[in-house]
Design a protein around this motif. Sequence first.
Motif, PDB file in Angstrom:
ATOM      1  N   TRP A 195       0.802  -1.228   0.000  1.00 41.47           N
ATOM      2  CA  TRP A 195       0.000   0.000   0.000  1.00 41.47           C
ATOM      3  C   TRP A 195       0.833   1.276   0.000  1.00 41.47           C
ATOM      4  CZ3 TRP A 195       0.190  -3.579   4.034  1.00 41.47           C
ATOM      5  CH2 TRP A 195       0.991  -3.193   5.135  1.00 41.47           C
ATOM      6  N   HIS A 196       2.134   1.181   0.273  1.00 45.56           N
ATOM      7  CA  HIS A 196       2.962   2.372   0.526  1.00 45.56           C
ATOM      8  C   HIS A 196       3.737   2.806  -0.730  1.00 45.56           C
ATOM      9  CE1 HIS A 196       5.642   4.897   3.172  1.00 45.56           C
ATOM     10  NE2 HIS A 196       6.494   4.643   2.194  1.00 45.56           N
ATOM     11  N   TYR A 197       3.536   4.061  -1.125  1.00 46.78           N
ATOM     12  CA  TYR A 197       4.218   4.613  -2.298  1.00 46.78           C
ATOM     13  C   TYR A 197       4.841   5.952  -1.943  1.00 46.78           C
ATOM     14  CZ  TYR A 197       2.116   0.925  -5.017  1.00 46.78           C
ATOM     15  OH  TYR A 197       1.790  -0.312  -5.492  1.00 46.78           O
ATOM     16  N   THR A 198       5.984   6.239  -2.578  1.00 42.98           N
ATOM     17  CA  THR A 198       6.646   7.504  -2.288  1.00 42.98           C
ATOM     18  C   THR A 198       6.891   8.319  -3.561  1.00 42.98           C
ATOM     19  OG1 THR A 198       8.827   6.481  -2.367  1.00 42.98           O
ATOM     20  CG2 THR A 198       7.810   6.671  -0.212  1.00 42.98           C
ATOM     21  N   TYR A 199       6.842   9.608  -3.355  1.00 38.10           N
ATOM     22  CA  TYR A 199       7.079  10.582  -4.412  1.00 38.10           C
ATOM     23  C   TYR A 199       8.539  11.016  -4.256  1.00 38.10           C
ATOM     24  CZ  TYR A 199       6.615  15.297  -6.499  1.00 38.10           C
ATOM     25  OH  TYR A 199       6.769  16.446  -7.239  1.00 38.10           O
ATOM     26  N   ALA A 200       9.380  10.590  -5.185  1.00 40.04           N
ATOM     27  CA  ALA A 200      10.833  10.697  -5.018  1.00 40.04           C
ATOM     28  C   ALA A 200      11.342  12.086  -4.621  1.00 40.04           C
ATOM     29  CB  ALA A 200      11.541  10.207  -6.273  1.00 40.04           C
ATOM     30  N   PRO A 201      10.869  13.168  -5.244  1.00 43.38           N
ATOM     31  CA  PRO A 201      11.444  14.476  -4.882  1.00 43.38           C
ATOM     32  C   PRO A 201      11.276  14.815  -3.401  1.00 43.38           C
ATOM     33  CG  PRO A 201      10.142  14.653  -6.893  1.00 43.38           C
ATOM     34  CD  PRO A 201       9.893  13.282  -6.335  1.00 43.38           C
ATOM     35  N   SER A 202      10.331  14.152  -2.720  1.00 45.21           N
ATOM     36  CA  SER A 202      10.030  14.521  -1.334  1.00 45.21           C
ATOM     37  C   SER A 202      11.090  14.057  -0.344  1.00 45.21           C
ATOM     38  CB  SER A 202       8.676  13.944  -0.924  1.00 45.21           C
ATOM     39  OG  SER A 202       8.734  12.536  -0.892  1.00 45.21           O
ATOM     40  N   SER A 203      12.063  13.244  -0.789  1.00 41.94           N
ATOM     41  CA  SER A 203      13.075  12.772   0.158  1.00 41.94           C
ATOM     42  C   SER A 203      13.881  13.929   0.742  1.00 41.94           C
ATOM     43  CB  SER A 203      13.992  11.747  -0.514  1.00 41.94           C
ATOM     44  OG  SER A 203      14.617  12.347  -1.616  1.00 41.94           O
ATOM     45  N   SER A 204      13.884  15.063   0.060  1.00 45.61           N
ATOM     46  CA  SER A 204      14.624  16.226   0.593  1.00 45.61           C
ATOM     47  C   SER A 204      13.688  17.265   1.211  1.00 45.61           C
ATOM     48  CB  SER A 204      15.436  16.869  -0.537  1.00 45.61           C
ATOM     49  OG  SER A 204      14.558  17.333  -1.549  1.00 45.61           O
ATOM     50  N   TYR A 205      12.418  16.978   1.287  1.00 44.95           N
ATOM     51  CA  TYR A 205      11.486  17.939   1.892  1.00 44.95           C
ATOM     52  C   TYR A 205      11.652  17.918   3.412  1.00 44.95           C
ATOM     53  CZ  TYR A 205       8.939  18.048  -2.601  1.00 44.95           C
ATOM     54  OH  TYR A 205       8.587  18.184  -3.897  1.00 44.95           O
ATOM     55  N   PRO A 206      11.270  18.999   4.086  1.00 48.50           N
ATOM     56  CA  PRO A 206      11.460  19.048   5.536  1.00 48.50           C
ATOM     57  C   PRO A 206      10.547  18.078   6.281  1.00 48.50           C
ATOM     58  CG  PRO A 206      10.273  20.983   4.742  1.00 48.50           C
ATOM     59  CD  PRO A 206      10.746  20.256   3.533  1.00 48.50           C
ATOM     60  N   LEU A 207      11.063  17.590   7.429  1.00 49.89           N
ATOM     61  CA  LEU A 207      10.239  16.784   8.339  1.00 49.89           C
ATOM     62  C   LEU A 207       9.346  17.750   9.097  1.00 49.89           C
ATOM     63  CD1 LEU A 207      13.164  14.541   9.586  1.00 49.89           C
ATOM     64  CD2 LEU A 207      11.195  13.724   8.279  1.00 49.89           C
ATOM     65  N   LEU A 208       8.065  17.481   9.074  1.00 52.51           N
ATOM     66  CA  LEU A 208       7.107  18.426   9.656  1.00 52.51           C
ATOM     67  C   LEU A 208       6.416  17.817  10.850  1.00 52.51           C
ATOM     68  CD1 LEU A 208       5.514  19.626   6.288  1.00 52.51           C
ATOM     69  CD2 LEU A 208       7.284  20.784   7.632  1.00 52.51           C
ATOM     70  N   ASP A 209       5.960  18.684  11.712  1.00 48.13           N
ATOM     71  CA  ASP A 209       5.285  18.167  12.894  1.00 48.13           C
ATOM     72  C   ASP A 209       4.165  19.077  13.373  1.00 48.13           C
ATOM     73  OD1 ASP A 209       4.709  16.358  14.832  1.00 48.13           O
ATOM     74  OD2 ASP A 209       6.031  17.289  16.301  1.00 48.13           O
ATOM     75  N   PHE A 210       3.209  19.298  12.528  1.00 48.53           N
ATOM     76  CA  PHE A 210       2.039  20.012  13.029  1.00 48.53           C
ATOM     77  C   PHE A 210       0.798  19.178  12.763  1.00 48.53           C
ATOM     78  CE2 PHE A 210       3.147  21.698   8.873  1.00 48.53           C
ATOM     79  CZ  PHE A 210       1.970  21.530   8.159  1.00 48.53           C
ATOM     80  N   GLN A 211      -0.107  19.216  13.703  1.00 48.86           N
ATOM     81  CA  GLN A 211      -1.366  18.499  13.566  1.00 48.86           C
ATOM     82  C   GLN A 211      -2.275  19.311  12.658  1.00 48.86           C
ATOM     83  OE1 GLN A 211      -2.674  15.636  14.551  1.00 48.86           O
ATOM     84  NE2 GLN A 211      -1.200  14.850  16.034  1.00 48.86           N
ATOM     85  N   LEU A 212      -2.983  18.597  11.815  1.00 46.08           N
ATOM     86  CA  LEU A 212      -3.936  19.281  10.934  1.00 46.08           C
ATOM     87  C   LEU A 212      -5.327  19.144  11.501  1.00 46.08           C
ATOM     88  CD1 LEU A 212      -2.304  17.775   7.788  1.00 46.08           C
ATOM     89  CD2 LEU A 212      -2.313  20.203   8.354  1.00 46.08           C
TER      90      LEU A 212
END
Length: 213
Positions: A195-212
């Motif tokens: 079930w798990h897929y990744t969007y390659a460019p996102s490997s360099s995106y910031p780790l985020l921690d806010f609740q939506l």
Amino acid sequence: MVKYYIYISLLLFSVSSFSQTARDELVPVKQLIADIVIDLKYNTTDNFTSQKLYTTDEAYLASGAVVRLKVVQDSLKRILTHNGISYPQGLGLKIYDGYRPRSVQYLMFEIFPNPIYVADPASGSIHNRGGAVDVSLVNLATGEELPMPTKFDHFGIEASHDYMNLPPNIIANRTLLRDMMTQVAGFSIYVSEWWHYTYAPSSSYPLLDFQLR
Ligand SMILES: [Zn+2]
């Protein structure tokens, strides 16, 4: 970029203002894909932690990933027959999880510290970057999921793409999802989880921690 990471980690629990590029900006998936089915298991107690970890039913992803998912959804809608079964409105995607706050990752890893299935929060999960999505296939007319090898978050060999001891229709469903996500939209697979897929460019995106909310 290093500076950016430090900035984000200092603000772990209070990220409210920071600059993002258009591709890594988190957006609600439904905004672009109105007919996608959302079933965030972590907003219920029906998950491996038996705890409700989210405060929203809205799935968020990096906008670049949502644009790719839309291509998958549009392609699936055109599939009116699959495995000898007719789907009058075609097939579609269902999302089990998208963006996941990093604090939730810490909690998950505490409960199940097996990095094959739960990424170590020290390095973070691509879900924390808004670039991983957990998906399945549905009958668009009913929203009902097509049979898949396991339930979402089944921690075992049966969840692997390599597991073949399955009825042919289930293998065909897993393969269809995989072909759509990888060949049509360019996502990468994770071999241990169908079930798990990744969007390659996102490997360099910031780790985020806010609740939506
Ligand atoms: Zn995942």
